[in-house]
Design an enzyme around this catalytic site. Structure first.
Site, PDB file in Angstrom:
ATOM      1  N   LEU A   1       0.636  -1.229   0.000  1.00 53.69           N
ATOM      2  CA  LEU A   1      -0.157   0.094  -0.163  1.00 53.69           C
ATOM      3  C   LEU A   1       0.823   1.301  -0.047  1.00 53.69           C
ATOM      4  O   LEU A   1       0.498   2.104   0.811  1.00 53.69           O
ATOM      5  CB  LEU A   1      -0.895  -0.077   1.219  1.00 53.69           C
TER       6      LEU A   1
ATOM      7  N   ASN B   1     -11.009  -1.179   0.881  1.00 50.92           N
ATOM      8  CA  ASN B   1     -10.168  -2.678   0.739  1.00 50.92           C
ATOM      9  C   ASN B   1     -10.078  -3.070   2.163  1.00 50.92           C
ATOM     10  O   ASN B   1      -9.437  -2.297   3.209  1.00 50.92           O
ATOM     11  CB  ASN B   1      -8.824  -2.365   0.285  1.00 50.92           C
TER      12      ASN B   1
ATOM     13  N   CYS C   1      -6.678  -5.332   4.631  1.00 52.16           N
ATOM     14  CA  CYS C   1      -5.500  -4.840   5.547  1.00 52.16           C
ATOM     15  C   CYS C   1      -5.568  -5.396   7.081  1.00 52.16           C
ATOM     16  O   CYS C   1      -6.743  -5.612   7.315  1.00 52.16           O
ATOM     17  CB  CYS C   1      -5.404  -3.291   5.652  1.00 52.16           C
TER      18      CYS C   1
ATOM     19  N   ILE D   1     -12.383 -10.339  -6.470  1.00 51.59           N
ATOM     20  CA  ILE D   1     -11.526 -10.776  -5.456  1.00 51.59           C
ATOM     21  C   ILE D   1     -10.089  -9.955  -5.226  1.00 51.59           C
ATOM     22  O   ILE D   1      -9.957  -9.911  -6.337  1.00 51.59           O
ATOM     23  CB  ILE D   1     -11.221 -12.214  -5.118  1.00 51.59           C
ATOM     24  N   ASN D   2      -9.990  -9.705  -4.138  1.00 44.69           N
ATOM     25  CA  ASN D   2      -8.476  -9.147  -3.998  1.00 44.69           C
ATOM     26  C   ASN D   2      -7.420 -10.435  -4.299  1.00 44.69           C
ATOM     27  O   ASN D   2      -8.111 -11.515  -4.663  1.00 44.69           O
ATOM     28  CB  ASN D   2      -8.314  -8.671  -2.555  1.00 44.69           C
TER      29      ASN D   2
ATOM     30  N   GLY E   1      -6.818  -6.013 -13.551  1.00 45.73           N
ATOM     31  CA  GLY E   1      -5.832  -5.981 -12.976  1.00 45.73           C
ATOM     32  C   GLY E   1      -4.172  -5.873 -13.224  1.00 45.73           C
ATOM     33  O   GLY E   1      -3.672  -5.152 -14.259  1.00 45.73           O
TER      34      GLY E   1
END
Lengths: 303, 243
Positions: A73, A128, A131, A192-193, A266
């Protein structure tokens, strides 16, 4: 003629193609290469309350049909995003942008979202929840329905714009987490992440990534993403933004058939900087090939 | 930066694990020596960043070391094969900062970008001295090519099997220079940093995701804020580097 316009929580976008956060910066690297106004929108670099350098390098590892990243990040912090990045973005992008926000406590999420809510160019929030919660023993907010709902409620209280919660796939039951976010007032779900992954170098016999683990993305995770979008679509009524390994217009259609209203691109942007533009350009012909006149007709069509 | 198709015209081994590849295609985007290209390879997801050794209007020369599966694959490519390449990436060296007697220091696979830099400096009527550092005799390449450009060339090998015994810093001792440029492994950089007497520029290497500034995969801290090796680098000024 085909219709590629979709409605994302009250805002009509020209097409459902959205470069994903972390692969598109704040847009201008790509604006040097092509007119990014051809995109539906894009989700900007994950922004936190304070500036972050992120993790030590190496942060990147090659994988079969994909990659691992452990950027951590890195971002200039919300003040710089408001005062530097968004004014620069306005010069190259004239559509509403999606604000991707991260935090390490509930207070950080609400601080950042509140600070960005008044920015006129922001159309949506994408929160998000992957984290770690520094006050909650380091477990990610997105790993339990309760903590994901807590973030959702807190962010909804301080924002006026639609809030999408971006879920982690590294959980036992993503459906219950999506449902908890919907019940807590989320306007939509992004998924999805990245999947947690690791590579080990045979020569050094050590992990390739300095932080050892990182997020695995790319075409290899596409089937996992399609499956999770399909499952979440069955359980929630709010719109879904599907992502995970999407690399072509065909993948976009498959993701929409699974239940996505819009689709994020992505890792593909990193390997081919023109990937998102090319998908936008190819979409009408691929729709015609499969007899699709209006993308709205196929959302959740596989159910 | 442009995405271009290049055709391989030559791909041959020139030293231990070191290959020279010549390609034909549009090189008009290159503006500075020390820039790099990012190459799409079959069966590999990420592109491979390789520094530009030399170029003219229609040809591109790359020298690369086989270090893993990607570069191993590259070494098997035959002339005629077409490659998808992002060109030209990174900032490259700034020769305007150099005085009349620049010192160029290349270590191992850090030697290639020194070649076009040397050419450029000579074209600017400067008189470069070049130190090429290798581990051993079978690793040595491009000594003659630098000499042909008209540079004063010194070669060092760590084991003493060729040229001056020792490291590039051993050869630096007796040279007068007013600026330096270097590319090579980080231990070499740290040794240079201890003995260098002037300002200079270091070209760094890092694992990259995209190569054009989007992913933040190759960030580093500098005295003037965070920089991306791929976009704000790979060349950093001595004065801004945090060791």
């Amino acid at each position: 003629m085909v219709n590629t316009k979709v409605n994302l929580s009250g805002i009509t976008i020209d097409n459902p193609i959205i470069p994903a956060s972390g692969t598109f910066g704040f847009g201008y690297e790509f604006a040097e290469l092509y007119d990014i106004n051809c995109l539906g929108t894009f989700s900007f670099k994950g922004t936190t309350k304070d500036p972050r350098f992120g993790n030590p390098t190496p942060r990147i590892a090659e994988c079969p049909m994909g990659m691992i990243n452990s950027v951590g990040l890195q971002n200039p912090g919300v003040e710089a995003v408001k005062n530097i990045e968004l004014p620069k973005l306005r010069e190259v992008f004239n559509k509403p942008v999606m604000a991707n926000v991260s935090g390490f406590s509930i207070d950080e999420y609400t601080y950042t979202c509140e600070a960005l809510d008044s920015e006129p160019q922001i159309g949506w929030f994408e929160v998000n929840v992957s984290c770690p919660n520094v006050h909650g023993g380091g477990m990610s907010f997105g790993t339990s329905p309760e903590s994901a709902a807590e973030v959702t409620k807190a962010v909804k209280k301080v924002t006026t714009k639609p809030v999408f919660i971006k879920l982690s796939p590294n959980v036992t039951d993503i459906v219950s987490i999506a449902k908890a976010c919907e019940d807590a007032g989320a306007d939509g779900i992004s998924l999805i992440n990245t999947l947690l992954g690791m590579r080990i170098d045979l020569k050094t016999k050590k992990c390739v990534i300095a932080n050892k683990m990182g997020g695995f993305s790319g075409p290899a995770i596409f089937p996992v993403a399609v499956r999770m979008v399909y499952q979440v679509y069955e359980a929630v009524k709010i719109p879904i933004i599907g992502m995970g390994g999407v690399s072509s217009a065909e993948d976009v259609i498959e993701m929409m058939l699974a239940g996505a209203t819009a689709v994020e691109i992505g890792a593909a942007n990193l390997v081919d900087p023109f990937a998102s533009r090319d998908i936008v350009n190819n979409l009408p012909a691929v729709m015609q090939k499969y007899g699709i006149k209006d993308l709205n007709d196929i959302i959740g069509g596989a159910h | 930066m442009k995405q271009e198709l290049f055709t391989i015209t030559k791909n041959e081994k020139i030293a231990r694990d070191i290959y020279l590849m010549v390609l034909s295609g549009d090189t008009s985007d290159i503006v500075h020596p020390g820039q790099f290209v990012n190459i799409k390879l079959e069966d590999q997801y990420l592109r491979r960043p390789i520094s530009i050794c030399d170029y003219d209007d229609k040809t591109l020369t790359l020298i690369y070391k086989v270090v893993g599966v990607g570069t191993e694959k590259m070494s098997s490519y035959k002339p005629g094969k077409v490659l998808d390449i992002l060109i030209a990436l990174g900032n490259g060296f700034d020769t305007e900062k150099s005085g009349f007697s620049p010192l160029l220091i290349g270590g191992g696979v850090g030697v290639p970008p020194m070649y076009n830099l040397c050419k450029k400096l000579i074209s600017e009527s400067k008189q470069p001295t070049v130190i090429l550092g290798f581990n051993s005799r079978e690793d040595v390449f491009f000594e003659e090519e630098f000499k042909k450009l008209g540079a004063n060339v010194l070669v060092t090998t760590a084991d003493g099997s060729y040229g001056i015994r020792g490291f590039v810093t051993d050869a630096m001792k007796d040279i007068n220079y007013d600026y330096f440029f270097t590319c090579g492994p980080e231990p070499m950089f740290k040794a240079i940093e201890k003995v260098a007497k002037t300002s200079g520029q270091y070209s760094f290497e890092e694992r990259m995701g995209c190569g054009f500034g989007a992913c933040m995969g190759c960030s580093c801290k500098t005295k003037y804020g965070n920089k991306r090796i791929c976009k704000d680098g790979p060349v950093l000024l001595r004065e801004e580097i945090i060791w």
